[in-house]
Design a protein around this motif. Structure first.
Motif, mmCIF file in Angstrom:
data_model
loop_
_atom_site.group_PDB
_atom_site.id
_atom_site.type_symbol
_atom_site.label_atom_id
_atom_site.label_comp_id
_atom_site.label_asym_id
_atom_site.label_seq_id
_atom_site.Cartn_x
_atom_site.Cartn_y
_atom_site.Cartn_z
ATOM 1 N N GLY A 101 9.695 5.577 -0.087
ATOM 2 C CA GLY A 101 9.303 7.294 -0.361
ATOM 3 C C GLY A 101 10.036 8.408 -1.679
ATOM 4 O O GLY A 101 11.255 7.446 -2.148
ATOM 5 N N SER A 102 8.915 9.058 -1.734
ATOM 6 C CA SER A 102 8.643 9.257 -3.100
ATOM 7 C C SER A 102 8.857 10.453 -3.864
ATOM 8 O O SER A 102 8.320 11.421 -2.461
ATOM 9 N N TYR A 103 8.635 11.185 -4.432
ATOM 10 C CA TYR A 103 9.026 12.402 -5.141
ATOM 11 C C TYR A 103 7.412 12.803 -5.336
ATOM 12 O O TYR A 103 7.091 14.060 -5.110
ATOM 13 N N SER A 104 6.310 11.931 -5.312
ATOM 14 C CA SER A 104 5.237 12.078 -5.396
ATOM 15 C C SER A 104 4.298 12.753 -4.133
ATOM 16 O O SER A 104 3.633 12.964 -4.164
ATOM 17 N N ARG A 105 5.270 12.697 -3.155
ATOM 18 C CA ARG A 105 4.932 12.704 -1.478
ATOM 19 C C ARG A 105 4.182 12.090 -0.742
ATOM 20 O O ARG A 105 3.664 12.254 -0.012
ATOM 21 N N GLY A 152 0.634 -1.196 0.460
ATOM 22 C CA GLY A 152 -0.017 -0.103 0.230
ATOM 23 C C GLY A 152 1.166 0.972 -0.093
ATOM 24 O O GLY A 152 1.416 1.317 -0.467
ATOM 25 N N SER A 153 0.502 2.269 -0.377
ATOM 26 C CA SER A 153 0.820 3.725 0.446
ATOM 27 C C SER A 153 0.155 4.650 0.826
ATOM 28 O O SER A 153 -1.129 4.893 0.848
ATOM 29 N N GLN A 154 0.911 5.842 1.365
ATOM 30 C CA GLN A 154 0.060 6.675 1.891
ATOM 31 C C GLN A 154 0.920 7.917 1.574
ATOM 32 O O GLN A 154 2.375 8.168 1.080
ATOM 33 N N ILE A 155 0.083 9.388 1.877
ATOM 34 C CA ILE A 155 0.577 10.730 1.042
ATOM 35 C C ILE A 155 1.284 10.668 2.667
ATOM 36 O O ILE A 155 0.269 11.124 3.579
ATOM 37 N N GLY A 156 2.458 10.995 2.268
ATOM 38 C CA GLY A 156 3.366 11.699 4.109
ATOM 39 C C GLY A 156 3.324 12.687 4.169
ATOM 40 O O GLY A 156 3.503 13.247 5.540
ATOM 41 N N ASP A 157 3.046 13.460 3.073
ATOM 42 C CA ASP A 157 3.314 15.281 3.644
ATOM 43 C C ASP A 157 2.763 15.897 2.261
ATOM 44 O O ASP A 157 2.519 15.428 0.964
ATOM 45 N N GLU A 158 3.207 17.748 2.374
ATOM 46 C CA GLU A 158 2.450 18.496 0.927
ATOM 47 C C GLU A 158 3.396 19.084 0.085
ATOM 48 O O GLU A 158 3.084 18.996 -0.982
ATOM 49 N N ARG A 159 4.443 18.542 0.543
ATOM 50 C CA ARG A 159 5.988 18.199 -0.873
ATOM 51 C C ARG A 159 6.627 16.859 -0.588
ATOM 52 O O ARG A 159 6.108 16.133 0.208
ATOM 53 N N PRO A 160 7.805 16.233 -1.516
ATOM 54 C CA PRO A 160 8.288 15.026 -1.671
ATOM 55 C C PRO A 160 9.060 14.920 -0.444
ATOM 56 O O PRO A 160 9.331 15.325 0.399
ATOM 57 N N ILE A 161 8.775 13.560 -0.034
ATOM 58 C CA ILE A 161 9.522 12.608 1.458
ATOM 59 C C ILE A 161 11.115 13.364 0.645
ATOM 60 O O ILE A 161 11.255 11.634 -0.256
ATOM 61 N N ALA A 199 10.569 12.144 5.966
ATOM 62 C CA ALA A 199 11.722 13.598 5.814
ATOM 63 C C ALA A 199 10.484 14.551 4.623
ATOM 64 O O ALA A 199 10.714 13.463 3.824
ATOM 65 N N SER A 200 10.273 15.668 5.027
ATOM 66 C CA SER A 200 9.371 15.601 3.453
ATOM 67 C C SER A 200 10.908 17.254 3.334
ATOM 68 O O SER A 200 10.787 18.251 4.250
#
Length: 509
Positions: free
Chosen positions: A494-498, A174-183, A198-199
């Motif tokens: 962690g992804s650039y897609s946040r 699965g995946s989860q939105i980690g923050d408002e900018r890239p992780i 970290a974001s």
């Protein structure tokens, strides 16, 4: 006939004369070329400070502008080299036309160009402490490796075959939105129950695993966080004074945090550029930080102060890692060069020269003698510290390799931390400990390596033959970081897609 003889002799003399002139001209040109090559060689070996402050000060001393428009630290350093080379040539470089040294003053000039940073008493004490710590850990590791060498090969093959079979069944959980900018980075806690992200927002977040529920958000940086690291004994104590993890960001600061509070315990100041990757020394007493200012630094956790400013790179330093024994540190950056340092002495133990683009990630293998380096040239290189050379080069990803992480078994790391003192290690060596590993035990640490790349994938590699075990798709964002849980059940990225992604064996779901 006589007149003809005279004409032929005169012609021969003319030919000899013209050939003599040609040889002299060619010799002069060759000598000039050799001189130019010698000057270029001298420029490459010329001792020039890597600290940008010192470079600017040296330029001012020479009556040159300290900063030119659009000039970066690396360009400024090259300009200083060129100016010093010109000054040396103007004084006379002591080389005759044959390239022989005729001026004894060169050695004095070279001595004047040498520079060093004096160490403090705190650094001396730290080096002694690290030496004591690392030697004990190395003895314990070598003893365990000798025990494992006595295990039948069939048993080792069986364990590895099962492990790689399980890894082939990994899929995205699965995946989860980690923050408002890239992780920018993800790291598992030592007990594998928490994930730290970290974001670029400047926030660090702690997530409960594997349900991906948010536990806390740490806000303290004014710019992008580039690196996070857990304390080796993190999550054991929940007191507000316990050091659990650290963060480094583009505001040039390194912060120390406790899990019991959303306010940082301390702020470490000193870097003059963006802080990228950071790492805790295995003892937990020190933090290393790599920076765009061209240095990496060592900080005393207890005293909350810098004890070492290490130069050696000509451009920004991006990656940093410590060996599990604690004796060595590896740094790499935008000069495409990696360096392995003996933290006990400050000397360079090995130069990792082979990548053609920037080094973005480094990690020591649990066996103590291998280093994995991920680069912007899309490859991973495995370096052997014993042979001082590359042992294997992996064409890993279709785009930059952003992170590399060896698997470290949670049980192995806990045992190391429980026997970190020299007295306890000596007792183990003498057979006085009841929990000494049995010969039948096979450590799974270091049997595989995980990597992430800007090609949107996470890949798993066997440490036997460096073959691809599994390639895991994420989403359409660049994968910025990867980590393997110590219990071996999960891999996070962690992804650039946040967002951050979780992978596990589909048969265990």
């Amino acid at each position: 006939m006589d007149s003809n003889n005279v004409d032929m002799e005169d012609l021969a003399q003319d030919v000899d004369y013209s050939m003599g002139e040609g040889f002299e001209r060619q010799r002069a040109e060759a000598a000039a070329l050799l001189q130019a090559l010698d000057r270029k060689k001298a420029a490459r070996t010329m001792a020039v400070p890597t600290d940008d402050k010192q470079v600017k000060a040296r330029l001012r001393e020479m009556g040159e502008p300290a900063i030119l428009f659009g000039e970066g630290p690396g360009d400024r350093r090259d300009r200083l080299k060129h100016l010093l080379q010109q000054a040396q040539a103007a004084r006379g470089d002591g080389m005759d036309i044959e390239g022989e040294d005729t001026d004894d003053s060169d050695s004095d000039e070279e001595k004047e160009d040498e520079f060093y940073t004096p160490g403090s008493d705190d650094l001396l004490k730290a080096r002694r402490k690290i030496a004591e710590f690392s030697l004990a850990r190395a003895r314990r590791r070598i003893a365990k490796q000798r025990e494992e060498a006595a295990i039948p090969l069939s048993r080792i093959v069986e364990v590895r075959k099962k492990l790689y079979g399980d890894l082939k069944n990994y899929t995205q959980l699965g995946s989860q939105i980690g923050d408002e900018r890239p992780i920018s980075q993800v790291r598992y806690s030592p007990n594998s129950k928490l994930l730290l992200t970290a974001s670029w927002t400047g926030n660090a977040r702690v997530w409960d695993m594997p349900n991906c529920s948010l536990k806390s958000t740490m806000r303290g940086h004014a710019d992008r966080i580039g690196g996070v690291a857990w304390h080796p004994q993190a999550t054991i104590s929940q007191s507000q004074e316990a050091v659990n993890f650290a963060t480094g960001a583009a505001d040039g600061l390194v912060k120390i945090w406790s899990l019991a509070s959303e306010k940082s315990l301390a702020t470490l100041e000193g870097h003059e550029g963006r802080v990228c990757r950071i790492a805790f020394h295995p003892s937990g007493d020190y933090i290393g930080s790599a920076s765009y200012d061209g240095t990496w630094r060592l900080w005393d956790v207890e005293k909350k102060k810098e004890i070492l400013l290490q130069e050696g790179h000509s451009k920004e330093v991006f990656a940093l890692a410590f060996q599990d024994d604690g004796a060595l540190a590896a740094s790499g950056g935008f000069d495409a060069i990696g360096r392995v340092w003996d933290v006990r002495t400050g000397r360079t133990a090995m130069v990792l020269d082979g990548h053609i683009r920037e080094i973005l990630s480094l990690d020591f293998a649990p066996n103590g003698y291998q280093v994995a380096a991920g680069s912007g040239d899309d490859s991973i290189r495995i370096w052997d510290l014993r042979a001082l050379k590359v042992s294997y080069s992996i064409p890993a990803h279709k785009s930059s390799v952003s992170d590399v992480r060896w698997f470290r078994s949670q049980e192995d790391m806990q045992f190391k931390h429980a026997t970190s003192s020299p007295a306890k290690e000596d007792a183990d060596m003498n057979g006085d400990k009841e929990d000494k590993p049995k010969p039948a035990d096979i450590s799974r640490s270091g049997l595989y390596l995980a990597s992430s790349g800007f090609d949107h994938t996470v890949k798993i590699w066997s440490a036997d033959d460096w073959q691809l075990v599994n390639s895991l798709k994420t989403d359409e964002g660049k994968v910025m970081s990867v980590d393997v849980a110590g219990d071996g059940k999960y891999i996070a990225s962690g992804s650039y897609s946040r967002s951050f992604h979780l992978f596990a064996n589909e048969n265990d779901l």
